[in-house]
Design a protein around this motif. Sequence first.
Motif, mmCIF file in Angstrom:
data_model
loop_
_atom_site.group_PDB
_atom_site.id
_atom_site.type_symbol
_atom_site.label_atom_id
_atom_site.label_comp_id
_atom_site.label_asym_id
_atom_site.label_seq_id
_atom_site.Cartn_x
_atom_site.Cartn_y
_atom_site.Cartn_z
ATOM 1 N N ASP A 1 0.808 -1.227 0.000
ATOM 2 C CA ASP A 1 0.000 0.000 0.000
ATOM 3 C C ASP A 1 0.840 1.274 0.000
ATOM 4 O O ASP A 1 0.282 2.376 0.014
ATOM 5 C CB ASP A 1 -0.920 0.021 1.232
ATOM 6 C CG ASP A 1 -2.072 -0.966 1.106
ATOM 7 O OD1 ASP A 1 -2.217 -1.559 0.019
ATOM 8 O OD2 ASP A 1 -2.805 -1.150 2.085
ATOM 9 N N ALA A 2 2.141 1.144 0.023
ATOM 10 C CA ALA A 2 3.002 2.329 0.003
ATOM 11 C C ALA A 2 3.150 2.816 -1.441
ATOM 12 O O ALA A 2 3.462 2.035 -2.331
ATOM 13 C CB ALA A 2 4.373 1.996 0.583
ATOM 14 N N THR A 3 2.909 4.117 -1.656
ATOM 15 C CA THR A 3 2.985 4.649 -3.013
ATOM 16 C C THR A 3 3.720 5.979 -3.025
ATOM 17 O O THR A 3 3.747 6.709 -2.028
ATOM 18 C CB THR A 3 1.584 4.837 -3.621
ATOM 19 O OG1 THR A 3 0.790 5.606 -2.720
ATOM 20 C CG2 THR A 3 0.915 3.498 -3.878
ATOM 21 N N ILE A 4 4.293 6.273 -4.170
ATOM 22 C CA ILE A 4 5.142 7.450 -4.307
ATOM 23 C C ILE A 4 4.365 8.743 -4.101
ATOM 24 O O ILE A 4 4.923 9.755 -3.667
ATOM 25 C CB ILE A 4 5.843 7.434 -5.686
ATOM 26 C CG1 ILE A 4 7.085 8.342 -5.680
ATOM 27 C CG2 ILE A 4 4.887 7.802 -6.794
ATOM 28 C CD1 ILE A 4 8.235 7.767 -4.925
ATOM 29 N N ASP A 5 3.059 8.726 -4.371
ATOM 30 C CA ASP A 5 2.279 9.952 -4.213
ATOM 31 C C ASP A 5 2.108 10.331 -2.739
ATOM 32 O O ASP A 5 1.697 11.449 -2.426
ATOM 33 C CB ASP A 5 0.915 9.829 -4.892
ATOM 34 C CG ASP A 5 0.091 8.676 -4.346
ATOM 35 O OD1 ASP A 5 0.554 7.537 -4.429
ATOM 36 O OD2 ASP A 5 -1.013 8.931 -3.832
#
Length: 316
Positions: free
Chosen positions: A29-33
Amino acid sequence: DGLFSAVVADVEMSQLMVIAGEVDFLREDATIDNLALYAENADKANIRVQLLKMHVTPTDVCINQTYDDPTWRLVVQDKRFRKALSHATDRPTIIDAVYYGYGEMPVHVPSEYDPGLANDLLDEIGMTERDADGFRLAPDGNPFEVEFLVSQDASDIVPVTELIVENYKEVGVNASFEVVEGALNGERWNANLRKARVLWNHWPELWWGALWDANPGRGWGRLWQMWFADPDTGEEPPEDVKEFMRHRNQSIVVDGAAREAEIAAWKEMMYENLYTIVTVERVPYPLIVNKDLRNVPTDGFAIAANFAMEQMYYDL
């Protein structure tokens, strides 16, 4: 003394748990945004962020070419329309606005941002007439709209879809999106009630990812998917789709030079036909870990860390 995995309602709940200091390890669930959010709360939450490689292209567009509507099919089964959508997509802005400048323009589809070319292609296929709101009518004179059905499977999907919808409207293609729970999204797809989706794909980064998502079942041909599984069901696909699947299937079962030739063949067909419209490639993946966790990978695919947790330990 133990490993605890929490089940949450959606991807946004995961972010809240991270900044509250309730998570020691997060990858899916970790995202660059959310990079700025992680950085702002790193000390309070006792976390650090490591940017690793992403094994997928995160937000690709798939248009269901077998949706049961003759006007829809008249438009979307013309590859010039799918090419127009690709050239209408303002990828540089998406990379800057959603991915903080990380990511690269795709090489697996024609990806140059060229709304002029997009307009020319749409005119060429006969979408020259417009309704009272200025949106293009289908060549048969009927209203036309690209309706995305998306789920919050990752936190970048909705903002990217929002920008894509606006890009389509800028070249006169009416578009909208609806966010639904994942199970409902799947139910609508199984019933062939979904027109378009935005989701990740493995095949641009991992050739063997073609097993999972270089096929009509990924979102671009529900009835064709059924036919490939059982020719007595679904709908027989056109010859180009059959040829694409022959190359894809062969690439899985041969090796060496033969494999490379088959991979090149189906990737060339993907470029030419845009069964999947890749939005952005090589976006890095933030791996969220507790600051006291050691022996965490610093290079390679972030997903590999999921399968190597026995090598990690706490330095307390």
